[in-house]
Design an enzyme around this catalytic site. Structure first.
Site, PDB file in Angstrom:
ATOM      1  CB  CYS A 124      -0.899  -0.002   1.238  1.00  6.76           C
ATOM      2  SG  CYS A 124      -1.875   1.499   1.421  1.00  6.76           S
ATOM      3  CB  CYS A 148      -0.965 -12.871  -6.733  1.00 12.83           C
ATOM      4  SG  CYS A 148      -1.353 -14.379  -5.845  1.00 12.83           S
TER       5      CYS A 148
END
Length: 160
Positions: A124, A148
């Site tokens: 993130c 993924c």
């Protein structure tokens, strides 16, 4: 015949990891917008989410309820609620982890992983939480990318 098959496999493996991430940028702590102590993260996150987001772990394949979720909505970072993926970009990769063919621009940071098997790590861009990895084996009719992602690192917000 066996040698030819092995050679084809090796060539395919080497070329598939050549340019995994669209834009590689390692998220440094001083550039993060959300900074918390380890204790603050532990209080906020479940043990599994802490293991994945803050320690770079991986959840067991097929263990996330988000793996088969195809409802309309948005997937946000479990740590800081930053929007990461739109539901219309999710696809069934068969790998056991939620997979997307693209991320929301600017909200993911990429870092080269030491292992060729895992390509580039995804974090993130706001809190630095580890999300998963990106590969070049996604749908060819769209981006060719497969993000993924560990389901435990995500929170799903349904549309409306």
């Amino acid at each position: 015949m066996l040698y030819k098959s092995i050679l084809v496999f090796i060539v395919a493996l080497l070329t598939s990891y050549n340019s995994c991430a669209q834009k590689v940028s390692k998220t440094e702590p001083q550039t993060l917008k959300v900074l918390k102590t380890e204790d603050e993260w532990r209080k906020q996150l479940s043990d599994k989410a802490f293991y994945v987001l803050r320690q770079g772990g991986t959840e067991r394949a097929f263990s996330s309820s988000l793996n088969k979720n195809y409802a309309a909505g948005i997937y946000v970072c479990k740590g800081c609620k930053t929007p990461l993926f739109k539901s219309e970009h999710k696809f069934n990769s068969g790998t056991g982890w939620p997979s997307f063919d693209r991320a929301i621009e600017g909200n993911i940071a990429y870092a080269k992983n030491g292992s060729a098997h895992y390509g580039y790590e995804e974090h993130c861009a706001v809190c630095g939480g580890h999300l998963g990895h990106i590969f070049n084996d996604g749908p060819h009719e769209t981006t060719g990318k497969r993000h993924c992602i560990n389901g435990v690192a995500l929170e799903f917000i349904p549309k409306n």
